[in-house]
Design a protein around this motif. Structure first.
Motif, PDB file in Angstrom:
ATOM      1  N   ARG A 125      21.371 -27.148 116.547  1.00 48.66           N
ATOM      2  CA  ARG A 125      21.545 -28.544 116.146  1.00 48.66           C
ATOM      3  C   ARG A 125      20.176 -29.210 116.045  1.00 48.66           C
ATOM      4  O   ARG A 125      19.214 -28.774 116.693  1.00 48.66           O
ATOM      5  CB  ARG A 125      22.480 -29.276 117.095  1.00 48.66           C
ATOM      6  N   PRO A 126      20.089 -30.274 115.234  1.00 44.89           N
ATOM      7  CA  PRO A 126      18.782 -30.906 115.003  1.00 44.89           C
ATOM      8  C   PRO A 126      18.149 -31.423 116.302  1.00 44.89           C
ATOM      9  O   PRO A 126      18.853 -31.812 117.238  1.00 44.89           O
ATOM     10  CB  PRO A 126      19.113 -32.067 114.059  1.00 44.89           C
ATOM     11  N   HIS A 127      16.807 -31.412 116.326  1.00 50.55           N
ATOM     12  CA  HIS A 127      16.071 -31.895 117.504  1.00 50.55           C
ATOM     13  C   HIS A 127      15.767 -33.392 117.361  1.00 50.55           C
ATOM     14  O   HIS A 127      15.031 -33.948 118.155  1.00 50.55           O
ATOM     15  CB  HIS A 127      14.772 -31.099 117.689  1.00 50.55           C
ATOM     16  N   TYR A 128      16.337 -34.007 116.327  1.00 44.52           N
ATOM     17  CA  TYR A 128      16.115 -35.442 116.071  1.00 44.52           C
ATOM     18  C   TYR A 128      17.488 -36.090 115.883  1.00 44.52           C
ATOM     19  O   TYR A 128      18.507 -35.398 115.736  1.00 44.52           O
ATOM     20  CB  TYR A 128      15.239 -35.630 114.823  1.00 44.52           C
ATOM     21  N   GLU A 129      17.495 -37.415 115.861  1.00 45.91           N
ATOM     22  CA  GLU A 129      18.766 -38.136 115.782  1.00 45.91           C
ATOM     23  C   GLU A 129      19.401 -37.999 114.397  1.00 45.91           C
ATOM     24  O   GLU A 129      18.727 -38.135 113.374  1.00 45.91           O
ATOM     25  CB  GLU A 129      18.523 -39.612 116.102  1.00 45.91           C
ATOM     26  N   TRP A 135      26.055 -34.193 113.703  1.00 45.32           N
ATOM     27  CA  TRP A 135      25.887 -33.619 115.050  1.00 45.32           C
ATOM     28  C   TRP A 135      27.080 -32.717 115.399  1.00 45.32           C
ATOM     29  O   TRP A 135      26.910 -31.573 115.812  1.00 45.32           O
ATOM     30  CB  TRP A 135      25.752 -34.754 116.066  1.00 45.32           C
ATOM     31  N   HIS A 159      18.096 -23.152 118.133  1.00 47.61           N
ATOM     32  CA  HIS A 159      17.179 -24.290 118.007  1.00 47.61           C
ATOM     33  C   HIS A 159      17.999 -25.527 118.375  1.00 47.61           C
ATOM     34  O   HIS A 159      19.076 -25.740 117.821  1.00 47.61           O
ATOM     35  CB  HIS A 159      16.693 -24.394 116.559  1.00 47.61           C
ATOM     36  N   THR A 160      17.496 -26.322 119.297  1.00 48.11           N
ATOM     37  CA  THR A 160      18.235 -27.529 119.699  1.00 48.11           C
ATOM     38  C   THR A 160      17.260 -28.662 119.977  1.00 48.11           C
ATOM     39  O   THR A 160      16.041 -28.489 119.893  1.00 48.11           O
ATOM     40  CB  THR A 160      19.045 -27.292 120.993  1.00 48.11           C
ATOM     41  N   GLU A 161      17.831 -29.781 120.384  1.00 49.51           N
ATOM     42  CA  GLU A 161      17.020 -30.878 120.920  1.00 49.51           C
ATOM     43  C   GLU A 161      16.431 -30.443 122.268  1.00 49.51           C
ATOM     44  O   GLU A 161      16.743 -29.367 122.763  1.00 49.51           O
ATOM     45  CB  GLU A 161      17.888 -32.139 121.075  1.00 49.51           C
ATOM     46  N   SER A 162      15.607 -31.288 122.879  1.00 50.94           N
ATOM     47  CA  SER A 162      15.024 -30.966 124.193  1.00 50.94           C
ATOM     48  C   SER A 162      16.136 -30.691 125.198  1.00 50.94           C
ATOM     49  O   SER A 162      17.125 -31.414 125.237  1.00 50.94           O
ATOM     50  CB  SER A 162      14.168 -32.123 124.697  1.00 50.94           C
ATOM     51  N   LYS A 167      22.208 -29.826 129.691  1.00 55.77           N
ATOM     52  CA  LYS A 167      22.355 -29.227 128.351  1.00 55.77           C
ATOM     53  C   LYS A 167      22.585 -27.713 128.474  1.00 55.77           C
ATOM     54  O   LYS A 167      23.344 -27.132 127.689  1.00 55.77           O
ATOM     55  CB  LYS A 167      21.104 -29.508 127.508  1.00 55.77           C
TER      56      LYS A 167
END
Length: 281
Positions: A125-129, A135, A159-162, A167
């Motif tokens: 999922r994207p690492h940004y909003e 999402w 690959h993900t957000e922090s 999490k």
């Protein structure tokens, strides 16, 4: 000594490509997991499944060149980056984007079954909003990619957000839902939460900064090391340079932070378990 970088990109158009791989080797590196970048980086528009499929084939060819033209043993990981899904959904609509990405991920599975790749990734999922519907759909696609990896009994790089402890536990729930072997799931760009990852069963691939690796080894040696080297001349050395994993490993061994057993576990035993490959010197 075998030294494995678990997440490394190459780019023949914008980067150093074979020269970066040779830098890794000159520093003492021996094995590389070369992860698909994006269709756009490889010169394809990224607007339909066929674009991603062509980009994956191109990526496999790049990895074959590394194996032919350098002393490094390279392995391909292929998939569709979550940012590519986000872009496609905004351009062409959510349902269209989901269908095209699913077709592309099925092709990534085929490359793994044929032995041309050792994992599906980087997906996630994207690492940004992003808007909530993107999402949610990203989570759906991540689970779909994991289910394809389960069927093929291959690894998946996420690959993900922090990430934090909560999490990791959320990821553990997805892993159980999908039924994939947890150790086949690699959290790329992982923080040094070795104990939590072990509890959940997934494998952390940790950015090889001094601080991160020092924090990781204090909790055990169940992790892999990566640079997430981007190979873009406009951002030299981003995220970390090609020499980082070999140099860090050797320095930590020399300074007594790593034992020889740690080095063998991190660079040989862990990759063998996760990817089902035989890592030879």
């Amino acid at each position: 000594m075998i030294i494995w970088d678990d997440h490394f990109h190459v780019d023949p158009y914008h980067g150093l490509f074979l020269e970066a791989v040779k830098e890794f080797h000159r520093a003492g590196g021996t094995h590389l997991v070369v992860v698909y970048k994006t269709a756009h980086d490889y010169g394809f528009p990224g607007l339909k499944a066929e674009d991603f499929i062509k980009a994956m084939d191109f990526h496999v060819e790049l990895v074959e060149r590394i194996n032919r033209e350098t002393p490094v043993q390279a392995y391909a990981v292929v998939g569709v980056h979550p940012a590519e899904f986000d872009y496609l959904a905004r351009e062409k609509g959510l349902e269209y984007a989901k269908n095209e990405i699913m077709k592309a991920l099925e092709y990534a599975q085929k490359l793994c079954l044929e032995g041309k790749a050792i994992g599906i990734g980087e997906i996630g999922r994207p690492h940004y909003e992003v808007p909530p519907e993107i999402w949610e759909a990203s989570i759906e696609l991540m689970k779909y990619g994991m289910s394809l990896a389960r069927e093929a009994d291959c690894a998946v790089q996420l690959h993900t957000e922090s990430f934090d402890e909560a999490k990791f536990r959320e990821l553990g729930r997805y892993v159980r839902e999908v039924g994939i072997k947890p150790y086949r799931v690699v959290k790329h760009f992982s923080p040094p939460l070795v104990r939590v990852a072990e509890e959940v069963g997934v494998f952390p691939s940790i950015i090889a900064s001094r601080k991160n690796i020092k924090a990781a080894i204090e909790q055990g040696n169940r992790f892999m090391m990566e640079t997430d080297y981007i190979d873009d001349k406009r951002r030299p050395g981003a995220v970390l340079g090609p020499k980082t994993v070999p140099k860090r490993t050797k320095a930590f061994l020399q300074n007594g932070i790593f034992t020889e057993e740690d080095v063998y576990k991190i660079h040989v035993e862990n990759p063998e378990k996760v990817y089902g490959v035989e890592v030879e010197g």
